[in-house]
Design a protein around this motif. Structure first.
Motif, short mmCIF file in Angstrom:
data_model
loop_
_atom_site.label_atom_id
_atom_site.label_comp_id
_atom_site.label_asym_id
_atom_site.label_seq_id
_atom_site.Cartn_x
_atom_site.Cartn_y
_atom_site.Cartn_z
N LEU A 1 0.82 -1.15 0.06
CA LEU A 1 0.14 -0.03 -0.05
C LEU A 1 0.88 1.19 0.00
O LEU A 1 0.58 2.50 -0.15
CB LEU A 1 -0.85 0.02 1.27
N GLY A 2 2.24 1.02 0.27
CA GLY A 2 3.07 2.33 0.12
C GLY A 2 3.14 2.90 1.67
O GLY A 2 3.40 4.09 1.62
N LEU A 3 2.58 2.28 2.71
CA LEU A 3 2.53 2.81 4.00
C LEU A 3 3.59 2.41 5.04
O LEU A 3 3.38 2.63 6.22
CB LEU A 3 1.10 2.45 4.49
N LEU A 4 4.50 1.67 4.40
CA LEU A 4 5.47 1.03 5.36
C LEU A 4 6.67 0.93 4.63
O LEU A 4 6.64 0.07 3.35
CB LEU A 4 5.17 -0.36 5.80
N ALA A 5 7.61 1.65 4.77
CA ALA A 5 9.11 1.39 4.01
C ALA A 5 9.44 0.00 3.86
O ALA A 5 9.23 -0.77 4.70
CB ALA A 5 10.12 2.30 4.55
N LEU A 6 10.36 -0.24 2.68
CA LEU A 6 10.55 -1.63 2.47
C LEU A 6 11.62 -2.07 3.29
O LEU A 6 11.77 -3.30 3.45
CB LEU A 6 10.97 -1.27 0.97
#
Length: 385
Positions: free
Chosen positions: A87-92
Motif C-alpha cells: 500500500l506504500g504505508l510502510l518503508a521496504l
C-alpha cells in the motif's frame, strides 16, 4: 477529537451489563461468546491505525503468558508487513515488528472488536475464533451489536493526526457491514471504490486478511493480477493515494504508492528484467566518502548496497542522493518522458535494487564531472547489501 486507548490493557465493560474483570469475564449470546480482554498497541494519536477483526485463538493463548508486544498478529506479521508495504504505508526496510511498541508515534494496532469473539458451532458445540467468523458476525442482527458498540466506543471521536485506517478482511459482506456502521457514526462517509471509503479526513481501506489460513488469497492479493483479490489490491492501492501527507513518514510526499500501482498493472511496454544484460565489470577502487550532511551518494548503513557504473570514458558514477535523502528512478516504458522529474519516483536506498530488477533506471552522478544522468540497470553494478 480524542486519543486512542494507551498501549496496554483497556479497561472497558461497555458490552457487559454486570461489569467485567479483564481476562476473567465472558458473555454468551445467541451462539456467540464475547471475552473481556481488550488491548491496544502503539501511538495514541497515530497517522495509521491497523485493525484486525478480533483476537484469534493464537493471540488469546498468548495474552497471559507472552510479552504484550508479541501478542498482536502473531503468526502472520510477515504477511501484514507485505500488505502495508504494497500500500506504500510502510518503508521496504521496515516491518511492523519495528512499530509495535509503546514508544511508537505514527502507528497504532488493535482490532475492530477489542475484546475476543468466538462462534459456537451449533452441531459440535465447539467455540471457534477463526474460519468464517468475520462473515458470520457481519450477518448477525442483534440489538446488542458488539462490533457497533466497540466502534462507538473507540472510533467515533478520532485522533487529530489519523489519516488511514487499515481493516483486515476485504470480504464484500464485511466491507458493506463496516461501511454501514461507520457511516452511522460519520454521516459524511462516502465510498471511494469497492474496498475503501472516506469522510474527507480519514481514509478507511479494507485489505486481504493476513492469516496464513488463507495464504493463497494473500498471495493473489499481493500479486495484483486479474483475480478477484488482485483487483481488490489495485483498488486498495488506488485508495491509498488519497492519504494527505503521503506514506513512509517522509517530510515530502513519496511516490511509492504510485510506483506500486504502476508495477502491478502490466504494460505492453514494460521491461522484462530477464532480458537485461549482465552488468559490465567495474574496476576495483575505494568507494568515495561524502559529507553525510550534503546530498550525494550515501548508504544508510554499512550493510546498504552501493550502486556503481563505469562510463566509457572511465568516469565512475554512483547513485545520487537528493536533498530529501531519497533517490530518483524512472520507468523506461515512459519513453522520452522518463527524463521529466514529474515522472520519476523517489525511493529509499533499500528499494533501489528491487526497482533495478524490474528495469527501472537510476539517477547517478559522475564523481569527476558531477553530471547526473538516468542510467540503465544493465550498466549498473550492485556492491554489497
Amino acid at each position: 477529537m480524542t486519543d486512542l486507548p494507551p498501549h496496554g490493557r483497556i479497561n472497558c465493560s461497555r458490552c457487559f451489563p454486570g461489569g467485567a474483570k479483564w481476562g476473567n469475564t465472558s458473555l454468551e449470546q445467541d451462539g456467540w461468546i464475547l471475552e473481556n480482554n481488550p488491548l491496544a498497541w502503539g501511538a495514541r494519536n497515530p497517522r495509521y491505525l491497523v485493525l484486525g477483526f478480533s483476537k484469534g485463538a493464537r493471540q488469546c493463548e498468548r495474552l497471559l503468558v507472552a510479552p504484550h508486544d508479541e501478542v498482536p498478529f502473531a503468526g502472520f506479521r510477515h504477511n501484514l508487513t507485505a500488505i502495508l508495504r504494497k500500500l506504500g504505508l510502510l518503508a521496504l526496510e521496515h516491518s511492523i515488528d519495528d512499530r509495535i511498541r509503546e514508544s511508537e508515534v505514527d502507528y497504532a494496532f488493535g482490532s475492530l472488536i477489542r475484546c475476543s469473539v468466538a462462534h459456537i458451532n451449533p452441531t459440535t458445540g465447539v467455540a471457534s475464533k477463526s474460519g468464517d467468523i468475520i462473515n458470520r458476525l457481519s450477518r448477525r442482527s442483534s440489538s446488542n451489536d458488539w462490533a457497533l458498540n466497540c466502534m462507538r466506543q473507540f472510533l467515533t471521536e478520532l485522533p487529530s493526526r489519523l489519516e488511514v485506517v487499515i481493516l483486515l478482511s476485504n470480504d464484500t459482506n464485511y466491507i458493506d457491514a463496516c461501511f454501514r456502521q461507520l457511516r452511522s457514526l460519520h454521516p459524511s462517509m462516502k465510498r471511494i471504490n469497492s474496498v475503501a471509503y472516506s469522510d474527507g479526513r480519514v481514509t478507511w481501506i479494507h485489505t486481504v486478511h493476513g492469516s496464513p489460513l488463507a495464504q493463497s488469497h494473500i498471495n493473489a492479493w499481493l500479486d495484483g493480477g486479474n483475480t478477484a483479490q488482485g483487483l481488490k489490491q489495485r483498488a486498495a492501492v488506488e485508495a491509498a493515494k488519497h492519504v494527505t501527507s503521503g506514506p513512509f513518514l517522509s517530510t515530502s510526499r513519496s511516490k511509492v504508492a504510485d510506483a506500486v500501482t504502476e508495477l502491478q498493472i502490466p504494460s505492453a511496454k514494460s521491461v522484462d528484467p530477464t532480458q537485461l544484460r549482465a552488468a559490465p565489470p567495474v574496476q576495483a577502487r575505494p568507494p568515495a566518502r561524502l559529507d553525510p550532511t550534503s546530498p550525494g551518494e550515501l548508504p544508510k548503513s554499512a550493510d546498504s548496497p552501493r550502486f556503481e557504473r563505469l562510463s566509457h570514458s572511465g568516469e565512475l558514477f554512483v547513485a545520487h542522493r537528493y536533498e530529501d535523502g531519497l533517490y530518483r528512478m524512472a520507468n523506461p516504458a515512459l519513453g522520452g518522458k522518463k527524463h521529466h522529474a514529474a515522472n520519476q519516483i523517489a525511493v529509499d536506498i533499500g528499494a533501489v535494487a528491487g526497482y533495478l530488477r524490474r528495469g527501472y533506471l537510476l539517477r547517478m552522478r559522475g564523481e569527476t564531472s558531477n553530471q547526473v544522468n538516468l542510467i540503465s540497470p544493465s550498466e549498473i553494478r550492485i556492491i554489497g547489501g
